[in-house]
Design an enzyme around this catalytic site. Structure first.
Site, PDB file in Angstrom:
ATOM      1  N   ARG A 134       0.912  -1.165  -0.287  1.00 62.53           N
ATOM      2  CA  ARG A 134       0.426  -0.244  -0.136  1.00 62.53           C
ATOM      3  C   ARG A 134       0.392   0.858  -0.383  1.00 62.53           C
ATOM      4  NH1 ARG A 134      -3.312  -1.756   5.067  1.00 62.53           N
ATOM      5  NH2 ARG A 134      -1.174  -2.497   4.914  1.00 62.53           N
ATOM      6  N   ASN A 140      -4.881  -3.418  19.333  1.00 60.91           N
ATOM      7  CA  ASN A 140      -3.929  -4.158  19.718  1.00 60.91           C
ATOM      8  C   ASN A 140      -2.847  -3.509  18.720  1.00 60.91           C
ATOM      9  OD1 ASN A 140      -1.070  -6.144  20.006  1.00 60.91           O
ATOM     10  ND2 ASN A 140      -2.562  -7.377  18.993  1.00 60.91           N
ATOM     11  N   ASN A 167      39.787  41.247   1.894  1.00 60.17           N
ATOM     12  CA  ASN A 167      37.631  42.128   1.288  1.00 60.17           C
ATOM     13  C   ASN A 167      38.541  41.439   0.238  1.00 60.17           C
ATOM     14  OD1 ASN A 167      35.491  43.912   1.737  1.00 60.17           O
ATOM     15  ND2 ASN A 167      36.384  44.765  -0.559  1.00 60.17           N
TER      16      ASN A 167
HETATM   17  C1  UD1 Z   1      -1.367  -6.955  13.356  1.00 55.88           C
HETATM   18  C2  UD1 Z   1      -1.956  -7.242  14.496  1.00 55.88           C
HETATM   19  C3  UD1 Z   1      -3.208  -6.906  14.752  1.00 55.88           C
HETATM   20  C4  UD1 Z   1      -2.707  -5.908  15.340  1.00 55.88           C
HETATM   21  C5  UD1 Z   1      -1.770  -4.722  14.065  1.00 55.88           C
HETATM   22  C6  UD1 Z   1      -1.139  -3.103  14.354  1.00 55.88           C
HETATM   23  C7  UD1 Z   1      -1.565  -9.982  13.404  1.00 55.88           C
HETATM   24  C8  UD1 Z   1      -2.339 -10.811  13.209  1.00 55.88           C
HETATM   25  N1  UD1 Z   1      -2.011  -8.240  13.946  1.00 55.88           N
HETATM   26  O1  UD1 Z   1      -2.251  -6.488  11.958  1.00 55.88           O
HETATM   27  O2  UD1 Z   1      -3.935  -7.364  15.572  1.00 55.88           O
HETATM   28  O3  UD1 Z   1      -3.312  -5.038  15.440  1.00 55.88           O
HETATM   29  O4  UD1 Z   1      -0.441  -5.503  14.377  1.00 55.88           O
HETATM   30  O5  UD1 Z   1      -0.859  -2.638  13.784  1.00 55.88           O
HETATM   31  O6  UD1 Z   1      -0.321  -9.892  14.256  1.00 55.88           O
HETATM   32  N2  UD1 Z   1       5.244  -9.171   8.786  1.00 55.88           N
HETATM   33  C9  UD1 Z   1       6.073 -10.117   8.746  1.00 55.88           C
HETATM   34  N3  UD1 Z   1       5.538 -11.609   8.316  1.00 55.88           N
HETATM   35  C10 UD1 Z   1       4.164 -11.744   7.484  1.00 55.88           C
HETATM   36  C11 UD1 Z   1       3.044 -10.423   8.481  1.00 55.88           C
HETATM   37  C12 UD1 Z   1       3.425  -9.942   8.785  1.00 55.88           C
HETATM   38  O7  UD1 Z   1       7.164 -10.052   9.000  1.00 55.88           O
HETATM   39  O8  UD1 Z   1       4.400 -12.985   7.694  1.00 55.88           O
HETATM   40  C13 UD1 Z   1       5.732  -8.117   9.309  1.00 55.88           C
HETATM   41  C14 UD1 Z   1       5.380  -6.550   8.917  1.00 55.88           C
HETATM   42  O9  UD1 Z   1       6.176  -6.322   7.833  1.00 55.88           O
HETATM   43  C15 UD1 Z   1       5.120  -5.660  10.117  1.00 55.88           C
HETATM   44  C16 UD1 Z   1       4.561  -6.710  11.034  1.00 55.88           C
HETATM   45  O10 UD1 Z   1       4.314  -7.871  10.822  1.00 55.88           O
HETATM   46  O11 UD1 Z   1       5.956  -5.316  10.194  1.00 55.88           O
HETATM   47  C17 UD1 Z   1       3.072  -6.689  11.549  1.00 55.88           C
HETATM   48  O12 UD1 Z   1       2.045  -7.163  10.015  1.00 55.88           O
HETATM   49  P1  UD1 Z   1       0.911  -6.679   9.401  1.00 55.88           P
HETATM   50  O13 UD1 Z   1       0.868  -7.382   8.461  1.00 55.88           O
HETATM   51  O14 UD1 Z   1       0.908  -5.111   9.136  1.00 55.88           O
HETATM   52  O15 UD1 Z   1      -0.376  -6.295  10.489  1.00 55.88           O
HETATM   53  P2  UD1 Z   1      -1.725  -6.079  10.457  1.00 55.88           P
HETATM   54  O16 UD1 Z   1      -2.614  -6.258   9.184  1.00 55.88           O
HETATM   55  O17 UD1 Z   1      -1.384  -4.627  10.791  1.00 55.88           O
END
Ligand code: UD1
Ligand code: CA
Length: 472
Positions: free
Chosen positions: A17, A183, A387
Site C-alpha cells: 500500500r 492491539n 576583502n
Molecule cells: C497486526 C496484528 C493486529 C494489530 C496490528 C497493529 C496480527 C495477526 N495482527 O495486524 O492485531 O492490531 O498489527 O498494527 O499480528 N509481517 C511479517 N511477516 C508476515 C506478516 C507480517 O514480517 O508474514 C510483519 C510486517 O512487515 C509488519 C508486521 O509484521 O511489520 C505486522 O504485520 P501487518 O500485516 O502490518 O499486521 P496487521 O494486519 O497490521
C-alpha cells in the site's frame, strides 16, 4: 543476574500500500528509514535497563537491501543484529518462527520483545512500561493496547477474568467489531512461553495466516497493558499514515528543543531531523530545515527559508533568509546570506561575512574575511582580513580538473575580478577592479589587468540608435 532479551523486529511484509519500489522498512521518514525508529527505541531501552540484548530483524521481501542498510548504519551494534529470513509471508506468527529458527541465540534468552518495523513513533518509554508490567506481575507475556475510536483494521482486545484474547478484524463478529480497545502489535513475552505457543498456532482463520496474536488467550498468565495515548503505536501502512507519522514526529522533536531553550517561531513549518543538535538561545524562524548531523551552537539565528544539511555552526552566527548550507563548518560570529550557498567544504573562521548571491565551495576563509556580494569562491584559501569585492570569481575548473586559488592575508580584491587557477596572491596585495589574474602576485604588490579607457568626444552619435539617437 542481568536478564537476556531477544528483540524480534518483524519486517518481512510487502508494504504494497506504500506504492514504493522499496521494502517498507526502508521507506524514508525524516532523513531516516522506518525500521530505524523501532530499532533505535529498542537499543535505547536495553541500554537504559542494562539488559543483555540481541536483535533479529525478520526480513523477506528485498531482504538484501534491508541488510545492507542496517550493516552500513549500525556499525557499533552490527555484531548483535541478525537477519532471520521469512521466505513466504504466512503471517506474524510465522515471521516469529523464522526468528527462532534462524537466530541460534533466540531460544536461550529469558524474554522476547516483538516489534513491528512500521511503528516509527514508538519510544523506549513504551517498551519500559511493558517491561515493568511483565516483571512486576511475573507474567508470561503482555501486549500493549490502546483505545481507537475508529478501530478498523486492528485486532480487538477481549478481556477475561484472567488473561485476554485478540480477535482480528477479519475474524470478528459484529459485536466484537464494536470493541474500541485494540492491539498495538507490540509484545513482551517470556521466551519459554512464546516458543511453546508457536508450536500450536494454526492458520484456520479468514486470512489463512499464522497469527501471532493467537499466542494470547483467556485463562493464561498474560495481560493487555492499556496506554492512554495511541500516537506512539501509529502503524505506517499507507502514504497518508506516513505523512501523519512525520507530522507527529516533527512536533515531538520541536517540542523537545523548545523545552531545551530553543525559540521556534512557527513549529508547524520547522523541520528538524532526529540527529540534529541545537544549543540554548538559538532562534529558528519559519521554514527552517535542519538535516542529518547538523549542529547549531548557542545564540545562532536562522532566518526564514534556510536549508542546512550536515553542517556545523559554532556560536552567535546569523544565517540570513533563504540560504542553503551543505557540509559547511562555521566558526563564531559569522554572518551568512541572505541567499547564500555554502557547499561542501566551506570552512569559515571567526567573523567571516558572506553576503547575498555568494557561493562557496571547498574553501577555507580565515578570520574576518568578507565576501559580500555576487561571487563564486571555489577550491581556494583566503587569508585573514581579505576583502573580496562584488562579482569576484575563481575560475577553478579547466574542463578536466579543479585548481586552487590562494590569497594572502590583508589583501584587497577589487570588484569584478576573476582569478584563473592555479594562482597565488601574496599578503597585502591590491588587485584593481575588473582584473583577470592568471599570474601569481607577490606580497605587497599591485596588479591591474584591463585595457586602458578610451574617450572620443562627440562620437556617441555613431552608436546611439532608435529612441536613443541624438537629435540636435
Ligand atoms: C497486526 C496484528 C493486529 C494489530 C496490528 C497493529 C496480527 C495477526 N495482527 O495486524 O492485531 O492490531 O498489527 O498494527 O499480528 N509481517 C511479517 N511477516 C508476515 C506478516 C507480517 O514480517 O508474514 C510483519 C510486517 O512487515 C509488519 C508486521 O509484521 O511489520 C505486522 O504485520 P501487518 O500485516 O502490518 O499486521 P496487521 O494486519 O497490521
Ligand atoms: Ca501494520
Amino acid at each position: 543476574m542481568t536478564d537476556k532479551i531477544g528483540i524480534a523486529i518483524l519486517a518481512a511484509g510487502l508494504g504494497k500500500r506504500m506504492g514504493k519500489n522499496l521494502p517498507k522498512p526502508l521507506v524514508g521518514l525524516m532523513g531516516k528509514s522506518l525500521v530505524d525508529f523501532p530499532l533505535q527505541a529498542s537499543l535505547n531501552f536495553v541500554k537504559a535497563e542494562n539488559l543483555d540484548a540481541k536483535v533479529g530483524i525478520v526480513v523477506g521481501h528485498q531482504k538484501e537491501l534491508v541488510e545492507k542498510y542496517i550493516e552500513e548504519n549500525y556499525k557499533d551494534a552490527n555484531s548483535s543484529i541478525n537477519f532471520p529470513e521469512q521466505k513466504q509471508q504466512l503471517g506474524t506468527a510465522d515471521a516469529l518462527r523464522s526468528y527462532f529458527t534462524d537466530c541460534s541465540w533466540a531460544s536461550d534468552t529469558d524474554y522476547t520483545l516483538v516489534l513491528c518495523a512500521d511503528t516509527p513513533l514508538l519510544t523506549a518509554h513504551e517498551l519500559k512500561a511493558l517491561w515493568n508490567e511483565v516483571k512486576t506481575n511475573s507474567l508470561d507475556g503482555a501486549c500493549a493496547c490502546f483505545r481507537e475510536e475508529n478501530p478498523k483494521g486492528y485486532g480487538r482486545i477481549i478481556r477475561g477474568d484472567r488473561g485476554f484474547q485478540i480477535v482480528e478484524e477479519k475474524d470478528a463478529n459484529a459485536e466484537q467489531r464494536l470493541i474500541t480497545e485494540v492491539n498495538s502489535g507490540l509484545y513482551l513475552l517470556k521466551t519459554n512461553y512464546i516458543v511453546d505457543q508457536l508450536k500450536n498456532i494454526e492458520s484456520n482463520n479468514s486470512a489463512n495466516e499464522f497469527y501471532l496474536t493467537d499466542s494470547f488467550a483467556i485463562g493464561q498468565n498474560v495481560s493487555a497493558l492499556s496506554f492512554a495515548e495511541s500516537d506512539p503505536f501509529l502503524g505506517v501502512n499507507s502514504p497518508v499514515q506516513l505523512e501523519r507519522a512525520g507530522k507527529l514526529l516533527r512536533s515531538r522533536i520541536n517540542e523537545f528543543w523548545q523545552h531545551s531553550g530553543v525559540e521556534i517561531i512557527d513549529s508547524s513549518t520547522t523541520y528538524i531531523e532526529p540527529s540534529v543538535k541545537i544549543e540554548r538561545g538559538v532562534v529558528l524562524y519559519p521554514q527552517t530545515y535542519l538535516h542529518g548531523s547538523t549542529t547549531i551552537g548557542e545564540n545562532c539565528t536562522i532566518e526564514p527559508g534556510c536549508i542546512i544539511k550536515e553542517s556545523h555552526l559554532a556560536q552567535n552566527i546569523s544565517i540570513k533568509a533563504y540560504s542553503y548550507l551543505e557540509q559547511a563548518r562555521i566558526a563564531n560570529d559569522c554572518t551568512v546570506g541572505p541567499f547564500a550557498r555554502l557547499r561542501k567544504g566551506s570552512d569559515l573562521a571567526e567573523k567571516v561575512k558572506i553576503g547575498n548571491y555568494v557561493e562557496i565551495k571547498e574553501t577555507r576563509l580565515e578570520k574576518s574575511v568578507s565576501v559580500s556580494h555576487l561571487s563564486y569562491v571555489g577550491d581556494a584559501e583566503i587569508g585573514e582580513n581579505v576583502n573580496i569585492g562584488c562579482g569576484f570569481i575563481t575560475c577553478n575548473y579547466d574542463g578536466e580538473s579543479k585548481h586552487r586559488t590562494v590569497i594572502g592575508k590583508n589583501s584587497f580584491i577589487g570588484s569584478d575580478t576573476q582569478m584563473i587557477a592555479p594562482v597565488e596572491v601574496g599578503e597585502s596585495v591590491f588587485v584593481a577592479s575588473g582584473s583577470t589574474i592568471n599570474q601569481n602576485i607577490p606580497s605587497f604588490g599591485f596588479s591591474l589587468s584591463r585595457a586602458r579607457q578610451v574617450i572620443k568626444e562627440g562620437m556617441a552619435s555613431r552608436f546611439l540608435k532608435g529612441k536613443w539617437s541624438i537629435r540636435k
